[in-house]
Design an enzyme around this catalytic site. Sequence first.
Site, PDB file in Angstrom:
ATOM      1  N   GLU A   1       0.820  -1.216   0.000  1.00  0.00           N
ATOM      2  CA  GLU A   1       0.000   0.000   0.000  1.00  0.00           C
ATOM      3  C   GLU A   1       0.859   1.274   0.000  1.00  0.00           C
ATOM      4  OE1 GLU A   1      -2.778  -0.663  -0.779  1.00  0.00           O
ATOM      5  OE2 GLU A   1      -3.841  -2.130   0.458  1.00  0.00           O
TER       6      GLU A   1
ATOM      7  N   TYR B   1     -16.008  13.696  19.667  1.00  0.00           N
ATOM      8  CA  TYR B   1     -14.645  13.278  19.314  1.00  0.00           C
ATOM      9  C   TYR B   1     -14.543  12.723  17.905  1.00  0.00           C
ATOM     10  CZ  TYR B   1     -11.230  14.361  22.772  1.00  0.00           C
ATOM     11  OH  TYR B   1     -10.314  15.054  23.511  1.00  0.00           O
TER      12      TYR B   1
END
Length: 211
Positions: A74, A120
């Site tokens: 990746e 959050y």
Amino acid sequence: MSNEDRLREELVLLGRSLYERGLAHGSAGNLSVKLPDGWLMSPTRSCLGRLDPARLSRLDAQGRLVDGDAPSKETFLHLAMYGERADCGAVVHLHSVHAVAVSCLAGLDASDVFPPITAYAVMQVGRLALVPYFPPGDLALADAVRKVASRHKAVLLANHGPVVSGSSLSAAVDAVEELEQTARLMLLLEGRRTSLLDPGQVAELERRFPA
Ligand code: 13P
């Protein structure tokens, strides 16, 4: 200890922490952190719980291997994040269970996957983009991430998992943990009457605590 050696140790420590808490398994997932002249990356097929600081892949700014073991497949996906986000100091990709489960759901909003469940999530993940499915390591996957990376610090690869950028390795890890927690909450709340943050509350968080 040099700054690079400190970053090597930190990458190994955070990889082990993710693995030991079940956020990474087998050889899934990869981490990278930027250096002044390139970046360090977990080698391909390595277990995040058992990385060796001396064998991490060292890449130049273009993503070419200059030292260490062969890098993650990746690499181009991480390169896309570094290329599109000037403030990107680290990238984390996981196959964490709840985020992967959400990545398999039909009918998601591709520009904002999560409903505004908690403050959050808004502050640390921001608007999570969904990227269509391509096989792991496919250049088309990195291209798809490149297209959205300037607008989204976090992306979810369909039927695969999350990729999160951060100003530092610890910031990227905190954000991917928040993403996993939010995915878990989303699944727990599915089908229940839920009180979400309203658009004004989200806008205030985005202004005061940009992700
Ligand atoms: P690597 O072992 O090449 O890093 O690939 C693992 C992974 O998570 C692919 O998406």
